[in-house]
Scaffold this motif. Structure first.
Motif, PDB file in Angstrom:
ATOM      1  N   LEU A 233     -21.071   3.862  -0.710  1.00 47.73           N
ATOM      2  CA  LEU A 233     -21.999   4.672   0.076  1.00 47.73           C
ATOM      3  C   LEU A 233     -22.934   5.463  -0.832  1.00 47.73           C
ATOM      4  O   LEU A 233     -24.146   5.547  -0.573  1.00 47.73           O
ATOM      5  N   LEU A 234     -22.387   6.036  -1.914  1.00 45.89           N
ATOM      6  CA  LEU A 234     -23.220   6.786  -2.847  1.00 45.89           C
ATOM      7  C   LEU A 234     -24.222   5.872  -3.542  1.00 45.89           C
ATOM      8  O   LEU A 234     -25.399   6.226  -3.700  1.00 45.89           O
ATOM      9  N   GLY A 235     -23.773   4.685  -3.952  1.00 43.60           N
ATOM     10  CA  GLY A 235     -24.679   3.739  -4.597  1.00 43.60           C
ATOM     11  C   GLY A 235     -25.802   3.302  -3.670  1.00 43.60           C
ATOM     12  O   GLY A 235     -26.971   3.241  -4.083  1.00 43.60           O
ATOM     13  N   LEU A 236     -25.463   2.999  -2.425  1.00 42.05           N
ATOM     14  CA  LEU A 236     -26.490   2.595  -1.459  1.00 42.05           C
ATOM     15  C   LEU A 236     -27.479   3.722  -1.199  1.00 42.05           C
ATOM     16  O   LEU A 236     -28.692   3.479  -1.077  1.00 42.05           O
TER      17      LEU A 236
ATOM     18  N   ILE B 144     -30.024   4.038  -4.018  1.00 41.43           N
ATOM     19  CA  ILE B 144     -31.024   2.973  -3.956  1.00 41.43           C
ATOM     20  C   ILE B 144     -32.018   3.242  -2.827  1.00 41.43           C
ATOM     21  O   ILE B 144     -33.244   3.139  -3.008  1.00 41.43           O
ATOM     22  N   ILE B 145     -31.503   3.612  -1.659  1.00 39.98           N
ATOM     23  CA  ILE B 145     -32.370   3.888  -0.514  1.00 39.98           C
ATOM     24  C   ILE B 145     -33.254   5.104  -0.789  1.00 39.98           C
ATOM     25  O   ILE B 145     -34.440   5.128  -0.432  1.00 39.98           O
ATOM     26  N   TYR B 146     -32.688   6.112  -1.449  1.00 37.47           N
ATOM     27  CA  TYR B 146     -33.451   7.309  -1.812  1.00 37.47           C
ATOM     28  C   TYR B 146     -34.661   6.938  -2.670  1.00 37.47           C
ATOM     29  O   TYR B 146     -35.780   7.421  -2.436  1.00 37.47           O
ATOM     30  N   ASN B 147     -34.457   6.064  -3.647  1.00 37.94           N
ATOM     31  CA  ASN B 147     -35.561   5.650  -4.511  1.00 37.94           C
ATOM     32  C   ASN B 147     -36.606   4.846  -3.748  1.00 37.94           C
ATOM     33  O   ASN B 147     -37.806   5.005  -3.983  1.00 37.94           O
TER      34      ASN B 147
ATOM     35  N   THR C 154     -33.685   5.478 -13.444  1.00 40.35           N
ATOM     36  CA  THR C 154     -32.299   5.799 -13.807  1.00 40.35           C
ATOM     37  C   THR C 154     -31.412   5.859 -12.571  1.00 40.35           C
ATOM     38  O   THR C 154     -30.311   5.294 -12.547  1.00 40.35           O
ATOM     39  N   PHE C 155     -31.877   6.551 -11.522  1.00 38.31           N
ATOM     40  CA  PHE C 155     -31.110   6.634 -10.281  1.00 38.31           C
ATOM     41  C   PHE C 155     -30.897   5.249  -9.680  1.00 38.31           C
ATOM     42  O   PHE C 155     -29.830   4.952  -9.138  1.00 38.31           O
ATOM     43  N   PHE C 156     -31.924   4.419  -9.761  1.00 40.43           N
ATOM     44  CA  PHE C 156     -31.820   3.072  -9.188  1.00 40.43           C
ATOM     45  C   PHE C 156     -30.757   2.256  -9.925  1.00 40.43           C
ATOM     46  O   PHE C 156     -29.933   1.579  -9.294  1.00 40.43           O
ATOM     47  N   ILE C 157     -30.743   2.332 -11.255  1.00 40.05           N
ATOM     48  CA  ILE C 157     -29.745   1.607 -12.050  1.00 40.05           C
ATOM     49  C   ILE C 157     -28.348   2.152 -11.767  1.00 40.05           C
ATOM     50  O   ILE C 157     -27.372   1.385 -11.649  1.00 40.05           O
TER      51      ILE C 157
ATOM     52  N   GLY D 115     -25.165   0.199 -10.381  1.00 39.32           N
ATOM     53  CA  GLY D 115     -23.889   0.263 -11.103  1.00 39.32           C
ATOM     54  C   GLY D 115     -22.746   0.684 -10.197  1.00 39.32           C
ATOM     55  O   GLY D 115     -21.624   0.159 -10.313  1.00 39.32           O
ATOM     56  N   LEU D 116     -23.008   1.610  -9.279  1.00 43.40           N
ATOM     57  CA  LEU D 116     -21.966   2.045  -8.346  1.00 43.40           C
ATOM     58  C   LEU D 116     -21.565   0.926  -7.386  1.00 43.40           C
ATOM     59  O   LEU D 116     -20.399   0.837  -6.983  1.00 43.40           O
TER      60      LEU D 116
END
Length: 269
Positions: free
Chosen positions: A186-189, A192-195, A240-243, A247-248
């Protein structure tokens, strides 16, 4: 013991940042509603409906070494020169300096770089990314600005909240539960959505305004060759956030696989 201390420290830090993020959001809303100009006492907020809201921008600054303004019978103009000027610029400057009928003035720009003595710096052009505060009568542009501003604040609250949910069960036991894997996913998604949302909103904001520039003048006349500052819209995307988000998602797959292996092992035992 050291591992438990580290996890408890991370949990405490994320909880503190979560509380501070919530307070920052509430304070911004309070100033938005109850202050007339974004200031209460000596405290001011950068984003306010009376001042405008920040939008991502790229600053381009060109600094000539010297600016020469001249006036002759045929008219007046100005020219700038750099240390690395070509031969045509140098010959033009010499010809102008030797003209007794020209009334001229010269402005010298000095850029001092604080560095080691053996390093020689020559700076005439530089760019940087930042923000510019814009207040627009266009309601759609303002709505997009407000949404973008408060979405950024709300996103940090969600990120720290999800981190709290991940670190909280780890304080007592390190396990590869499927619930833990889902929280990581959920945090990883969300990252990605935030970016993607930030990129989309910055692109939409850039369609409303073209560019801005700062003019210099002398005695009421514009110096076309003075220090040039141009501000252009730019796209906001945190690579960085996207990577980290990708990674998550990989970690989620590993945790899910580890959970399956752990359950198979328990059944075997």
């Amino acid at each position: 013991m050291k591992r438990n201390f580290l996890i408890r420290s991370l949990f405490g830090l994320t909880r503190l940042l979560f509380v501070l993020s919530v307070l920052m959001l509430l304070i911004s809303i309070y100033y938005e509603i109850f202050s007339k100009n974004g200031a209460i006492g000596s405290t001011e907020m950068n984003n306010h409906h009376t001042r405008g809201y920040n939008v991502p921008a790229r600053y381009s600054i060109t600094v000539p070494d010297s600016i020469v303004s001249y006036k002759t019978k045929s008219g007046s103009a100005s020219a700038n020169f750099y240390k690395n000027s070509n031969d045509n610029d140098v010959s033009f400057l010499k010809k102008f300096q030797n003209n007794p009928n020209a009334r001229k003035s010269k402005v010298i720009n000095t850029i001092k770089c604080h560095s080691k003595p053996e390093l020689d710096f020559t700076i005439n052009y530089q760019t940087t990314n930042g923000y510019i505060s814009i207040k627009s009568p266009n309601k759609w542009f303002t709505i997009l600005q407000v949404s973008n501003t408060y979405f950024g604040m709300l996103s940090w609250i969600i990120i720290f909240f999800l981190l709290m949910k991940i670190f909280s069960p780890l304080r007592n036991e390190i396990s590869f539960s499927i619930g833990m894997a889902r929280k990581v996913r959920l945090l990883g998604l969300f990252l990605i959505i935030y970016n993607i949302i930030q990129l989309t909103s910055s692109f939409a904001l850039s369609r409303f305004w073209g560019y801005a520039h700062i003019d210099s003048s002398k005695n009421g006349s514009r110096l076309a060759e003075a220090i040039q500052i141009q501000i252009n819209p730019t796209l906001k995307f945190d690579f960085t956030f996207f990577i980290v988000g990708l990674g998550l998602l990989v970690i989620y797959y590993l945790l899910k696989t580890a959970n399956s292996i752990e359950r198979e092992h328990n059944l075997t035992v």
